[in-house]
Design a protein around this motif. Structure first.
Motif, PDB file in Angstrom:
ATOM      1  N   UNK A 287       0.996  -0.923   0.240  1.00 32.46           N
ATOM      2  CA  UNK A 287       0.158   0.280   0.110  1.00 32.46           C
ATOM      3  C   UNK A 287       0.509   0.478  -0.128  1.00 32.46           C
ATOM      4  N   UNK A 288       1.862   1.826   0.392  1.00 32.22           N
ATOM      5  CA  UNK A 288       2.347   2.234   1.343  1.00 32.22           C
ATOM      6  C   UNK A 288       3.777   2.376  -0.108  1.00 32.22           C
ATOM      7  N   UNK A 289       3.886   1.271  -0.818  1.00 33.15           N
ATOM      8  CA  UNK A 289       4.873   1.832  -2.234  1.00 33.15           C
ATOM      9  C   UNK A 289       3.727   1.493  -3.542  1.00 33.15           C
ATOM     10  N   UNK A 290       2.503   2.406  -3.158  1.00 32.60           N
ATOM     11  CA  UNK A 290       1.718   2.493  -4.085  1.00 32.60           C
ATOM     12  C   UNK A 290       1.113   1.418  -4.849  1.00 32.60           C
ATOM     13  N   UNK A 291       1.420  -0.018  -4.951  1.00 36.54           N
ATOM     14  CA  UNK A 291       1.470  -0.845  -5.614  1.00 36.54           C
ATOM     15  C   UNK A 291      -0.085  -1.913  -5.484  1.00 36.54           C
ATOM     16  N   UNK A 292      -0.435  -1.526  -4.864  1.00 38.00           N
ATOM     17  CA  UNK A 292      -1.872  -1.866  -3.923  1.00 38.00           C
ATOM     18  C   UNK A 292      -3.314  -1.441  -4.941  1.00 38.00           C
ATOM     19  N   UNK A 293      -2.700  -0.610  -5.808  1.00 37.83           N
ATOM     20  CA  UNK A 293      -4.084  -0.142  -6.826  1.00 37.83           C
ATOM     21  C   UNK A 293      -3.345   0.475  -7.957  1.00 37.83           C
ATOM     22  N   UNK A 294      -3.939   1.278  -9.087  1.00 39.68           N
ATOM     23  CA  UNK A 294      -4.041   1.846  -9.768  1.00 39.68           C
ATOM     24  C   UNK A 294      -3.236   1.169 -11.190  1.00 39.68           C
ATOM     25  N   UNK A 295      -3.209   1.242 -12.157  1.00 42.32           N
ATOM     26  CA  UNK A 295      -2.498   0.653 -13.250  1.00 42.32           C
ATOM     27  C   UNK A 295      -1.728   1.984 -14.263  1.00 42.32           C
ATOM     28  N   UNK A 296      -0.815   2.582 -13.761  1.00 39.25           N
ATOM     29  CA  UNK A 296       0.545   3.305 -14.037  1.00 39.25           C
ATOM     30  C   UNK A 296       1.791   1.977 -14.554  1.00 39.25           C
TER      31      UNK A 296
ATOM     32  N   UNK B 294       4.346   2.051 -14.131  1.00 40.80           N
ATOM     33  CA  UNK B 294       5.560   1.599 -12.950  1.00 40.80           C
ATOM     34  C   UNK B 294       4.586   0.354 -12.135  1.00 40.80           C
ATOM     35  N   UNK B 295       3.568   0.657 -12.137  1.00 36.10           N
ATOM     36  CA  UNK B 295       2.795  -0.859 -10.951  1.00 36.10           C
ATOM     37  C   UNK B 295       2.444  -1.474 -11.970  1.00 36.10           C
ATOM     38  N   UNK B 296       2.129  -1.423 -12.970  1.00 34.85           N
ATOM     39  CA  UNK B 296       2.499  -2.722 -13.865  1.00 34.85           C
ATOM     40  C   UNK B 296       4.138  -3.259 -13.983  1.00 34.85           C
ATOM     41  N   UNK B 297       4.834  -2.908 -14.439  1.00 33.10           N
ATOM     42  CA  UNK B 297       5.860  -3.178 -14.711  1.00 33.10           C
ATOM     43  C   UNK B 297       6.449  -4.281 -13.078  1.00 33.10           C
ATOM     44  N   UNK B 298       6.152  -3.778 -11.896  1.00 35.31           N
ATOM     45  CA  UNK B 298       5.959  -4.751 -10.634  1.00 35.31           C
ATOM     46  C   UNK B 298       5.538  -5.466 -10.455  1.00 35.31           C
ATOM     47  N   UNK B 299       4.465  -5.481 -11.098  1.00 35.24           N
ATOM     48  CA  UNK B 299       3.388  -7.117 -10.584  1.00 35.24           C
ATOM     49  C   UNK B 299       4.080  -7.614 -11.817  1.00 35.24           C
ATOM     50  N   UNK B 300       4.426  -7.258 -13.122  1.00 38.41           N
ATOM     51  CA  UNK B 300       5.203  -8.230 -13.562  1.00 38.41           C
ATOM     52  C   UNK B 300       6.282  -9.232 -13.610  1.00 38.41           C
ATOM     53  N   UNK B 301       7.058  -8.446 -12.868  1.00 40.28           N
ATOM     54  CA  UNK B 301       8.636  -8.642 -12.647  1.00 40.28           C
ATOM     55  C   UNK B 301       8.304  -9.555 -11.304  1.00 40.28           C
ATOM     56  N   UNK B 302       7.057  -9.686 -10.150  1.00 44.72           N
ATOM     57  CA  UNK B 302       6.585 -10.076  -9.793  1.00 44.72           C
ATOM     58  C   UNK B 302       6.234 -11.535 -10.069  1.00 44.72           C
ATOM     59  N   UNK B 303       5.504 -11.493 -10.879  1.00 44.40           N
ATOM     60  CA  UNK B 303       4.775 -12.388 -11.435  1.00 44.40           C
ATOM     61  C   UNK B 303       6.115 -13.842 -12.156  1.00 44.40           C
ATOM     62  N   UNK B 304       6.487 -12.742 -12.693  1.00 43.67           N
ATOM     63  CA  UNK B 304       8.045 -13.567 -13.741  1.00 43.67           C
ATOM     64  C   UNK B 304       8.982 -13.969 -12.338  1.00 43.67           C
ATOM     65  N   UNK B 305       8.911 -13.304 -11.025  1.00 44.33           N
ATOM     66  CA  UNK B 305       9.364 -14.083 -10.147  1.00 44.33           C
ATOM     67  C   UNK B 305       9.137 -15.307  -9.851  1.00 44.33           C
ATOM     68  N   UNK B 306       7.757 -15.712  -9.928  1.00 39.91           N
ATOM     69  CA  UNK B 306       6.830 -16.568  -9.222  1.00 39.91           C
ATOM     70  C   UNK B 306       6.884 -17.688 -10.630  1.00 39.91           C
ATOM     71  N   UNK B 307       7.200 -17.832 -11.494  1.00 40.76           N
ATOM     72  CA  UNK B 307       7.345 -18.690 -12.329  1.00 40.76           C
ATOM     73  C   UNK B 307       9.090 -18.905 -12.574  1.00 40.76           C
ATOM     74  N   UNK B 308       9.611 -18.356 -11.798  1.00 41.14           N
ATOM     75  CA  UNK B 308      11.601 -18.810 -12.261  1.00 41.14           C
ATOM     76  C   UNK B 308      11.778 -17.459 -12.737  1.00 41.14           C
ATOM     77  N   UNK B 309      11.294 -16.732 -14.044  1.00 45.73           N
ATOM     78  CA  UNK B 309      11.806 -15.566 -15.194  1.00 45.73           C
ATOM     79  C   UNK B 309      11.717 -14.368 -14.771  1.00 45.73           C
ATOM     80  N   UNK B 310      13.724 -13.728 -15.321  1.00 44.31           N
ATOM     81  CA  UNK B 310      13.559 -12.889 -15.253  1.00 44.31           C
ATOM     82  C   UNK B 310      12.901 -11.598 -16.363  1.00 44.31           C
ATOM     83  N   UNK B 311      12.628 -12.054 -16.745  1.00 42.30           N
ATOM     84  CA  UNK B 311      12.269 -11.296 -18.295  1.00 42.30           C
ATOM     85  C   UNK B 311      11.548 -12.390 -19.302  1.00 42.30           C
ATOM     86  N   UNK B 312      10.208 -11.416 -18.655  1.00 43.32           N
ATOM     87  CA  UNK B 312       8.981 -12.360 -19.552  1.00 43.32           C
ATOM     88  C   UNK B 312       8.459 -11.684 -21.315  1.00 43.32           C
TER      89      UNK B 312
END
Length: 287
Positions: free
Chosen positions: A120-129, A131-149
């Motif tokens: 929440x404090x990092x501005x990641x709990x909502x919105x679709x800017x 940088x926000x989308x890039x963060x969640x995609x990076x996190x999803x990539x980590x969940x799949x064991x991938x750094x570049x998706x």
């Protein structure tokens, strides 16, 4: 496992600032500061070392690691929190990270209140800017064991194009469902038209391979298409990024290319060529 919290992260930020200003040993830090942020200094020091932000220099002083230098150099508090989260995930790999493959809401539900507050404090709990989308995609990539998706990046571009297209077509900003939960079976929630506010669910597929590309369609996505009162597929041809082409395809048309269950066998995922919808593509400068 480190029990990360907003107070603990802030204490680490304060510790990183102190070690930039002064040459101190870890013993001197603990003796000079009872608390950093709102937490006991020993706990903060232990966390900063465990997350590889600080180390002991050859002279015996507390020193930034390359990871710590990157964190301290992040521009602004939100950016620092986002980097701290990624560092924490890379080192600790908490079990809740696996939920990132299913979208933001799943992570926030399972991460625990302290971690959720950092989001929440990092501005990641909502919105679709971006940088926000890039963060969640990076996190999803980590969940799949991938750094570049790259496929995820292409898919997100298609979703953004659909959102802009639908806003221009209907005069309403649609909801980007896939950011929060990609298990719903569709990516964007719009309306049928300017005068008809019936909900329209949209599944987005994008390819940079032109008509030689194809869309992977899951059973969950197809079942949503069948269950939804109003559903559409958006196929984006991104071979020429400056002039993307869109084919808006009905579920009835897609049905002509879908597999069927037989006997005890059930299909789970199918591949549909963009070429079968070639006549439907156009450049949607004006819907």
């Amino acid at each position: 496992m480190i029990a990360l919290s907003p107070g603990l992260v802030q204490g680490c930020f304060e510790l990183l600032a102190i070690t930039i200003r002064q040459q101190l040993t870890f013993r001197e830090i603990k003796n000079s500061f009872a608390y950093l942020g709102s937490l006991p200094t020993p706990k903060v020091v232990e966390t900063a070392q465990a997350l590889n932000w600080l180390r002991v220099s050859e002279q015996g002083y507390a020193q930034h690691t390359p990871r710590g230098t990157r964190l301290f150099a992040a521009s602004g508090y939100e950016a620092q929190l986002r980097q701290a989260l990624l560092d924490y995930i890379d080192i600790e790999y908490p079990s809740w990270v696996q939920n990132a493959s299913f979208g933001r809401s799943r992570v926030l539900s399972f991460a625990g209140s302290q971690i959720a507050q950092i989001f929440v404090e990092a501005g990641l709990a909502d919105g679709s800017g971006e940088t926000v989308v890039a963060f969640w995609d990076a996190l999803a990539a980590r969940a799949r064991g991938q750094r570049d998706d790259r496929l995820t990046q292409i898919g997100r571009l298609g979703e953004r194009l659909t959102i802009d297209y639908e806003e221009q077509r209907t005069g309403r900003r649609p909801t980007w469902i896939a950011i929060d939960n990609n298990a719903d079976g569709y990516d964007v929630l719009s309306v049928v038209g300017r005068e008809d506010t019936t909900q329209l669910t949209i599944e987005v597929k994008a390819s940079t391979q032109g008509y030689a590309g194809f869309a992977m369609l899951t059973r969950n996505e197809w079942e949503m298409a069948m269950e939804s009162e109003c559903h559409a597929f958006h196929f984006w041809n991104l071979r020429k990024p400056s002039t993307p082409e869109l084919a808006v395809v009905s579920s009835e048309t897609v049905l002509e290319h879908m597999p069927q269950d037989q006997g005890m066998g059930q299909w789970d995922c199918t591949r549909i060529p963009f070429s079968v919808f070639k006549e439907l593509f156009n450049c949607p400068s004006k819907p």
